[in-house]
Motif scaffolding. Structure first.
Motif, short mmCIF file in Angstrom:
data_model
loop_
_atom_site.label_atom_id
_atom_site.label_comp_id
_atom_site.label_asym_id
_atom_site.label_seq_id
_atom_site.Cartn_x
_atom_site.Cartn_y
_atom_site.Cartn_z
N PRO A 79 0.91 -1.12 -0.03
CA PRO A 79 0.06 -0.04 0.01
C PRO A 79 0.87 1.40 0.02
O PRO A 79 1.96 1.14 0.33
CB PRO A 79 -0.77 -0.04 1.19
N GLU A 80 0.37 2.33 -0.46
CA GLU A 80 1.09 3.76 -0.30
C GLU A 80 1.28 4.27 1.18
O GLU A 80 0.43 3.71 2.03
CB GLU A 80 0.08 4.94 -0.91
N GLY A 81 2.39 4.51 1.36
CA GLY A 81 2.86 5.03 2.58
C GLY A 81 2.80 4.11 3.59
O GLY A 81 2.34 4.38 4.89
N VAL A 82 3.76 3.16 3.42
CA VAL A 82 3.85 2.20 4.34
C VAL A 82 4.75 2.58 5.66
O VAL A 82 5.81 3.06 5.22
CB VAL A 82 4.64 0.94 3.79
N LYS A 83 4.46 2.41 6.72
CA LYS A 83 5.07 2.90 7.84
C LYS A 83 5.84 2.01 8.63
O LYS A 83 5.04 0.99 9.03
CB LYS A 83 4.12 3.88 8.82
N GLU A 84 6.90 2.02 9.14
CA GLU A 84 7.67 0.88 9.79
C GLU A 84 7.16 1.20 11.42
O GLU A 84 7.27 2.62 11.70
CB GLU A 84 9.01 0.85 9.72
N LYS A 85 6.96 0.48 12.15
CA LYS A 85 6.55 0.67 13.68
C LYS A 85 7.98 0.56 14.25
O LYS A 85 8.68 -0.22 14.00
CB LYS A 85 5.63 -0.33 14.22
N LYS A 86 8.08 1.59 15.29
CA LYS A 86 9.30 1.60 16.18
C LYS A 86 9.29 0.45 17.10
O LYS A 86 8.22 0.54 17.74
CB LYS A 86 9.41 3.03 16.92
N GLU A 87 10.46 -0.14 17.14
CA GLU A 87 10.49 -1.28 18.04
C GLU A 87 11.65 -1.16 19.35
O GLU A 87 12.46 -0.75 19.07
CB GLU A 87 10.59 -2.57 17.12
N ALA A 88 11.11 -1.75 20.38
CA ALA A 88 12.01 -1.70 21.28
C ALA A 88 13.03 -2.85 21.04
O ALA A 88 13.02 -3.67 20.32
CB ALA A 88 11.44 -2.06 22.81
N LEU A 89 14.00 -2.88 21.90
CA LEU A 89 15.40 -3.85 21.78
C LEU A 89 14.89 -5.09 21.61
O LEU A 89 15.36 -6.03 21.02
CB LEU A 89 16.45 -3.38 23.03
N GLY A 90 14.12 -5.67 22.72
CA GLY A 90 13.78 -6.94 22.54
C GLY A 90 13.00 -7.52 21.48
O GLY A 90 12.96 -8.54 21.09
N GLU A 91 11.99 -6.61 20.70
CA GLU A 91 11.19 -7.00 19.59
C GLU A 91 12.19 -6.99 18.60
O GLU A 91 11.95 -8.17 17.68
CB GLU A 91 10.41 -5.86 19.42
N VAL A 92 13.22 -6.16 18.44
CA VAL A 92 14.39 -6.42 17.38
C VAL A 92 14.94 -7.87 17.30
O VAL A 92 15.31 -8.63 16.62
CB VAL A 92 15.21 -5.17 17.22
N LEU A 93 15.32 -8.13 18.67
CA LEU A 93 16.05 -9.28 19.10
C LEU A 93 15.38 -10.64 18.67
O LEU A 93 15.74 -11.66 18.31
CB LEU A 93 16.71 -9.33 20.57
N ASN A 94 13.87 -10.36 18.88
CA ASN A 94 12.94 -11.61 18.68
C ASN A 94 12.70 -11.49 16.99
O ASN A 94 11.89 -12.48 16.57
CB ASN A 94 11.71 -11.00 19.36
N GLY A 95 13.40 -10.80 16.27
CA GLY A 95 12.96 -10.81 14.72
C GLY A 95 11.77 -10.28 14.38
O GLY A 95 11.37 -10.55 13.31
N ASP A 96 11.08 -9.35 15.18
CA ASP A 96 9.85 -8.60 14.71
C ASP A 96 10.31 -7.41 13.79
O ASP A 96 11.15 -6.65 14.29
CB ASP A 96 9.03 -8.15 15.95
N ARG A 97 9.74 -7.29 13.02
CA ARG A 97 9.60 -6.07 11.93
C ARG A 97 8.52 -5.53 11.58
O ARG A 97 8.03 -6.08 10.54
CB ARG A 97 10.94 -6.30 10.94
N LEU A 98 7.86 -4.67 12.37
CA LEU A 98 6.22 -4.28 12.05
C LEU A 98 6.29 -3.30 11.03
O LEU A 98 6.80 -2.39 11.27
CB LEU A 98 5.57 -4.19 13.47
N VAL A 99 5.45 -3.59 10.01
CA VAL A 99 5.11 -2.57 9.03
C VAL A 99 3.37 -2.50 8.88
O VAL A 99 2.64 -3.26 9.43
CB VAL A 99 5.62 -2.62 7.64
N SER A 100 2.99 -1.13 8.69
CA SER A 100 1.56 -1.21 8.48
C SER A 100 1.14 -2.03 7.30
O SER A 100 1.35 -2.10 6.34
CB SER A 100 0.97 0.52 8.16
N ALA A 101 -0.10 -2.64 7.70
CA ALA A 101 -0.69 -3.82 6.87
C ALA A 101 -1.60 -3.28 5.61
O ALA A 101 -1.96 -2.09 6.19
CB ALA A 101 -1.45 -4.83 7.79
#
Length: 592
Positions: free
Chosen positions: A64-86
């Protein structure tokens, strides 16, 4: 005025509080009708390879247009989470039926990419108001055909959301793929795909505070609990039998020993001593490689403290299901803040062992566990970068971890070391050590280190192996584990059995007039870690469907680090128990 130590602790507390809240901010939102509710696409990957995950839009879905990445905390990045607007719009209490959000002509390459993903059972994961959504991206129609070349591959193009709400709160969400709305991916040709979604809203009486119970209930089902309690009872019976047997034998044997040695003292002085009293002048002779020994005790004590703190957080409900990254954040921050314990324990014990190079000892303590972990991480992160997987840590996260190690872990390690060096504690030995060591008599093969380690590791492992399966299925699979109280009981049983078996083996070693018990007690205590790693081999080949170089290297690489940590922790427990026992029995006799 704040001291540097206070500032370091504040940094740790700020980092820790960022992710280990019992509920995240997003989940506290109340919504009005047609309000936008946050929906994030997280990752996709092969269902049987939990470490091998990729960004959602690495597959050629409509972006979609204007996909935004959610800011993640340290633990989320270590967990392999990469959240973007669906790409879906799931506004509060706004129903939709067959809403088309994208028409796309899939090229041959995109069809091939989707087919490969469907063949590997790719799933997707999203979060709606911090509630997880899972689903498969497609299906393989085997139709009782044995030849894989005849299989048909289909991509789901219609996702049906069903959302439960209570007044102005989102309570539950489920996603179901429409089995009749498919895109045929079998042939390498361009195809038209019309991606759509349906949204249904239903009211529920479930209160907002209980909305996560659905996920934690799965590990508390009656048939699961029966297995867990069977595991506990089995372990308790093992402990009771072992402790009862050892207590009876050792008390009776020691009582006879004490009586015999008392009679010997009253008899002629020239009578030759035998058994463990015979080596009283050597039993407290300091071990070889005393710096490594002290560093191992320091690291083991730190890891034991870390484990206890993690259990405390788990028991108060911090690690509820899908609290993204909370466990990883807790591990990093608590490890950093407990490094002072490692420094103090190692330096003070090293000085008790009359060591002089305490700075070198501190460096060894700092690198003993972190060194192998860092080398393993470098290799596995390189593998993840090669695969472009989300397990590859971004450069910024690596910088943050290095800063935590530099600004928190290292200074606290040094401060602990200085405090340990200045404690001026002396080693408490009930017997005076002779100038020259006695020669150890020839011993049968089963009294050597490796057979003794095998005996010492088997009993503690047998007390935990049933629970190990559930932990592995949670860490290296998609099962949810929430019964931390049972796990804590199992951990206590593990500690007790390790201590008792090490004490028993130490007694038999001393009775055979072998006075080199220091390293032996540590190795025997830690040998359970080797059994856990052997269980890894069994689990990988017999109980899981993991495959591929990346997943295999992640599984065996990180499990090697975890088992090494267990080795250090349980080795410390074994040695401390043996030291208490040896001091006790030699205080009870008259040493010349």
């Amino acid at each position: 005025m704040r001291t540097p130590t206070t500032l370091l602790l504040l940094v740790g507390a700020i980092l820790f509080s960022g992710t280990v809240h019992v509920r995240s901010d997003a989940s506290d939102h109340r919504y009005k009708e047609r309000d936008t509710v946050p929906l994030y696409a997280n990752k996709v990957g092969p269902f049987h390879n939990p470490s091998e995950t990729y960004r959602y839009f690495d597959l050629p879905f409509c972006i979609p247009e204007g996909v935004k990445e959610k800011k993640e905390a340290l633990g989320e990045v270590l967990n392999g989470d990469r959240l973007v607007s669906a790409p879906y719009k799931l506004n509060f209490r706004e129903e939709k039926e067959g809403e088309v959000y994208c028409n796309k002509k899939l090229s041959k390459e995109e069809v091939k990419q989707f087919r490969k993903a469907v063949e590997k059972d790719y799933y997707f994961q999203m979060y709606y108001d911090d509630l997880p959504i899972w689903g498969f991206i497609g299906k393989v129609d085997k139709d009782i055909k044995s030849d894989p070349s005849e299989y048909k591959y289909f991509l789901y193009k219609h996702i049906q959301f069903e959302i439960l709400y209570n007044k102005d709160r989102v309570i539950e969400i489920s996603a179901r793929m429409d089995p009749h709305s498919l895109v045929d991916l079998t042939e390498d040709k361009e195809v038209d795909a019309e991606f759509m979604y349906t949204v249904k809203w239903k009211e529920t009486e479930t209160p907002f505070e209980k909305r996560m119970e659905k996920y934690s209930m799965s590990s508390s089902l009656p048939h699961h609990l029966e297995i867990h309690w069977f595991s506990i009872i089995n372990s308790c019976v093992t402990v009771l039998l072992l402790t009862g047997f050892l207590a009876t034998i050792l008390m009776r044997v020691l009582k006879n020993d004490f009586m015999k040695y008392a009679q010997d003292e009253e008899a002629a002085d020239d009578q030759e001593e035998t058994g463990w009293k015979y080596i009283h002048g050597d039993v407290f002779r300091f071990p070889t490689h005393n710096s490594l020994f002290a560093a191992s005790l320091g690291s083991g004590t730190q890891l034991f403290t870390l484990t206890v703190f993690i259990f405390m957080l788990a028991l108060v409900g911090v690690f509820y299901p899908y609290n993204r990254g909370a466990l990883f954040t807790a591990l990093v921050v608590i490890y950093a803040l407990t490094s002072g314990i490692a420094g103090y324990t190692s330096a003070s014990f090293y000085c008790q062992l009359e060591g002089k190079s305490w700075v070198r000892n501190l460096l060894l303590t700092g690198c003993l566990f972190c060194g192998p972990l860092f080398l393993t991480f470098c290799f596995l992160n390189t593998v993840a970068i090669t695969y472009t997987a989300t397990a590859a840590l971004p450069f910024g996260t690596i910088v943050v971890i290095v800063l935590i190690w530099t600004l928190v872990t290292s200074p606290l390690l040094v401060l602990g070391g200085i405090a340990g060096k200045n404690s001026k504690a002396e080693f408490q030995a009930p017997c005076r050590t002779t100038k020259y060591p006695r020669e150890i008599p020839p011993l049968p093969w089963y009294r050597s280190a490796i057979p003794q380690m095998a005996m010492a590791g088997f009993l503690p492992f047998s007390a935990i192996y049933i629970e190990l399966y559930y932990i592995f299925a949670s860490v290296w699979g998609h099962r949810i584990y929430t019964i931390y109280s049972i796990l804590f009981i199992v951990f206590i049983i593990l500690i007790i059995v390790t201590a008792f078996i090490t004490v028993a083996l130490t007694y038999f070693q001393l009775a055979a007039e072998d006075h080199q018990w220091w390293w032996r007690s540590f190795l025997c205590g830690g040998s359970t870690g080797l059994f856990i790693y052997a269980y890894c081999l069994y689990y990988y080949y017999a109980r899981s469907d993991m495959s591929g170089f990346m997943q295999t290297s992640f599984f065996f690489g990180y499990m090697a680090c975890i088992c090494y940590g267990f080795f250090l922790m349980l080795g410390t427990v074994g040695f401390r128990a043996a030291l208490l026992f040896v001091r006790h029995i030699y205080r009870s006799i008259k040493c010349e």
